[in-house]
Structure formats: structure tokens, C-alpha cells
Design an enzyme around this catalytic site. Structure first.
Site, PDB file in Angstrom:
ATOM      1  CE  LYS A  54      -3.983  -2.132   2.196  1.00  0.00           C
ATOM      2  NZ  LYS A  54      -4.322  -2.302   3.764  1.00  0.00           N
ATOM      3  CD  GLN A  98      -3.454  -3.916   7.219  1.00  0.00           C
ATOM      4  OE1 GLN A  98      -3.225  -2.984   6.216  1.00  0.00           O
ATOM      5  NE2 GLN A  98      -4.380  -4.907   6.527  1.00  0.00           N
ATOM      6  CG  ASP A 121      -9.604   0.913   5.331  1.00  0.00           C
ATOM      7  OD1 ASP A 121      -9.780   0.462   3.917  1.00  0.00           O
ATOM      8  OD2 ASP A 121      -9.514   0.410   6.437  1.00  0.00           O
TER       9      ASP A 121
END
Ligand code: NAP
Length: 294
Positions: A54, A98, A121
Site C-alpha cells: 500500500k 490495518q 476504508d
């Protein structure tokens, strides 16, 4: 029949290039550089791999990446304090925490602490709720990737029968909402579904987000269907090493389906490209600029 391969890697590269062009334009015209904070707590090896790829792709798109690596012993209070600082930082337009988090941290509390305007997200209840009522929202990246990939084969999904196998908050549920938004007729299946093969067999679109290697067999698939395989499973390979397998038995499915995503090289790369799209949108919204058309 041999199915058309939906090349997620190539499609994602194209989307990332369009994002990068838009990032250059924003810098030139508005002096704006989108920034994303990536928070990794603990030492989950798979998470470390995801986060590394990422951050590389964020940099490649011309965005700023603010990396926060925290030890496995990080307390919930410490992580909440970091989220508070990132919420207040004007250079940070998107925040990605994460998952999974270390056991002592309640992931739900952390997600709910993120400013919904920086929730790239799309996991904050505000964004999940907005998606459900059909209002503009940050859409979780993997479900968005699935829909984009399906639409490369059928630009309109209206009226198609879709099955989503899996009902997680990360993939299955938001994907079902997106498909409803596309006017597909949606069935959501899960571990308690009776006769899953029969439920799948008549659907024009099959999305597998299960986490069970090669569960979906060729005879579960309607001939000509579009199959989008979200699964990432590590399985033993013939040479004694391991390989990555999807949730769909690819060799069988490609003989029946009309189009199919491979694993790897399907949904995975598109997911990261969609994260860049969300970050770009967050940066534009923070400046009061219209959302870019990509
Ligand atoms: P998850 O939270 O474990 O959810 C799995 C879902 O599958 C659950 O709803 C579960 O049903 C259902 N399920 C499990 N076994 C089943 C069975 N035998 N028959 C029918 N349904 C079954 O997983 P997730 O986070 O959604 O991820 C799913 C897969 O996608 C994993 O392999 C993950 O690694 C992968 N993934 C890939 C990406 C990407 O970027 N490509 C992103 C995210 C996830 P219940 O609800 O009844 O338990």
C-alpha cells in the site's frame, strides 16, 4: 467454454495511472497533495506485506504516506490518542488502520474514533449507514473493486441475479449494498445457508468472499456467469511449498463461467487502487473541491 480472464492487475494499473494524473493536477492547480496515514499495530506478517505494498503504491501515485508502526503491546488508549492526532492533522486526508489489531484493542472503538471524513476504508458506522441508505459515502475498497471488475464485463448490472457468498462487514455486506445500488437482485449467502451450490447455480454474478480455499466448484456456476473471487488463502502446493488460492476452484470455474478473476491478480490489486481513489476523494472534499471523475 473458457472464461474471459478479468485482469485485475492491468485494470488496477490503469486506475492508478488516472489517480496519479489527477494528483498531479491537484498539486499544480491547488497546491494540494493528498495524504494517507497508515497505522500498523503488531507484527501480523500478512498485514506487513499489505501495508508495504500500500505505501509503495501511495508514493507511486504522488500522494503522501504517513506510516505509523506501533508495537504489539500498544494500548487502546495510545492508539485512540494517535487517531485523535491524525483526525486533527490537515495534511492527513485519509486514515487506514490495518486489521487485525492486537487482542487488547477493540477494533470497533478504534474505527468509530476515526473522523468519518477521513475514513478511506469505509468501515465507520456513519459511512456504512450512508452506503445502506444509498447516500454518498466512502465505500470499502474491496467491495468497490469487485463491482468495478464485474462492470468491465457487463457495464450495467441492472436486473442481473447476484449471489454474494460471505457477509463480513469488510466485504460481503457492503458488496451486497453496492449491488443493490447497481439494481442487481441480490442474495447474500453465508455459513448457515442451506444448499449453497443450488443457491449459486442460477446466478448471473457470483462473488466469493469466504476465506475457504477453492470451495466454489465448477458445477455451482451458471454457464456464462461472471465470477469474482475475493478469497486469499494460503494452501500447500505440490512442490511442498505453498501457493495462494482463491475461494473458487479456478480450473473448474473457468470451464463454465463467462468471465472470472484470477487469484492472485484479480481483486487484490484493485482493492489498493480503490484505496487511492478514496484518499483522492477525501482530499478533494477537505478542500471543498468536486470529486474527481476517474
Ligand atoms: P470473514 O470475515 O471470515 O467472513 C467470511 C464469510 O464467509 C462469513 O460471512 C462466513 O459466514 C462465510 N463462510 C465461511 N465459511 C463458509 C461456508 N463453508 N459456506 C458459506 N459461507 C461461509 O472473511 P472476509 O474478511 O470477508 O474475507 C473473505 C476472504 O476474502 C478471505 O479469504 C480474505 O483473505 C479475502 N479478502 C481479500 C481481500 C482482497 O483485497 N482481495 C480483502 C479482504 C478480504 P458466517 O457469517 O455465517 O460465519
Amino acid at each position: 467454454m473458457t472464461a474471459q480472464l478479468i485482469d485485475g492487475k492491468a485494470i488496477a494499473a490503469g486506475l492508478r495511472a488516472r489517480v496519479a494524473a489527477e494528483v498531479r493536477r491537484l498539486a499544480q492547480d491547488h497546491g494540494l497533495v493528498p495524504g494517507i496515514a497508515v497505522v500498523l499495530a503488531g507484527n501480523d506478517p500478512a498485514s506487513e506485506v499489505y501495508v508495504r505494498s500500500k505505501t509503495n503504491l501511495v508514493a507511486e501515485a504522488g500522494m503522501r504516506s504517513f506510516d505509523h508502526r506501533l508495537p504489539d503491546s500498544t494500548s487502546e488508549a495510545e492508539l485512540l490518542a494517535l487517531i485523535g492526532r491524525l483526525n486533527a492533522d490537515p495534511a492527513v486526508h485519509g486514515i487506514l488502520v490495518q486489521l487485525p489489531l492486537p487482542a487488547q484493542i477493540d477494533a470497533r472503538r478504534i474505527i468509530e474514533a476515526i473522523d468519518p471524513a477521513k475514513d478511506v476504508d469505509g468501515f465507520h458506522p456513519m459511512n456504512a449507514g450512508r452506503l445502506t441508505i444509498g447516500a454518498p459515502a466512502f465505500v470499502p475498497c474491496t467491495p468497490r473493486a469487485c463491482v468495478i471488475l464485474a462492470k468491465t464485463v457487463r457495464p450495467s448490472l441492472a436486473g442481473l441475479d447476484a449471489v454474494v457468498v460471505g457477509r463480513s462487514n469488510v466485504v460481503g455486506r457492503p458488496l451486497a449494498q453496492l449491488l443493490i445500488g447497481e439494481s442487481a437482485t441480490v442474495t447474500v449467502a453465508h455459513s448457515k445457508t442451506r444448499d449453497l451450490p443450488e443457491v449459486c447455480r442460477h446466478k448471473d454474478l457470483l462473488f466469493a468472499a469466504i476465506g475457504r480455499a477453492e470451495l466454489v466448484k465448477g458445477d455451482w456456476i451458471k454457464p456464462g456467469a461472471i465470477v469474482i473471487d475475493v478469497g486469499i488463502n494460503r494452501v500447500a502446493a505440490a512442490d511442498g511449498k505453498s501457493r495462494i488460492a482463491g475461494d473458487v476452484d479456478f480450473a473448474q470455474a473457468r470451464e463454465v463461467a463467462g468471465a472470472i478473476t484470477p487469484v492472485p491478480g484479480g481483486v487484490g490489486p484493485m482493492t489498493i487502487a480503490c484505496l487511492l481513489v478514496n484518499t483522492l476523494q477525501a482530499a478533494c472534499a477537505a478542500r471543498g473541491l468536486p470529486a474527481p471523475v476517474l
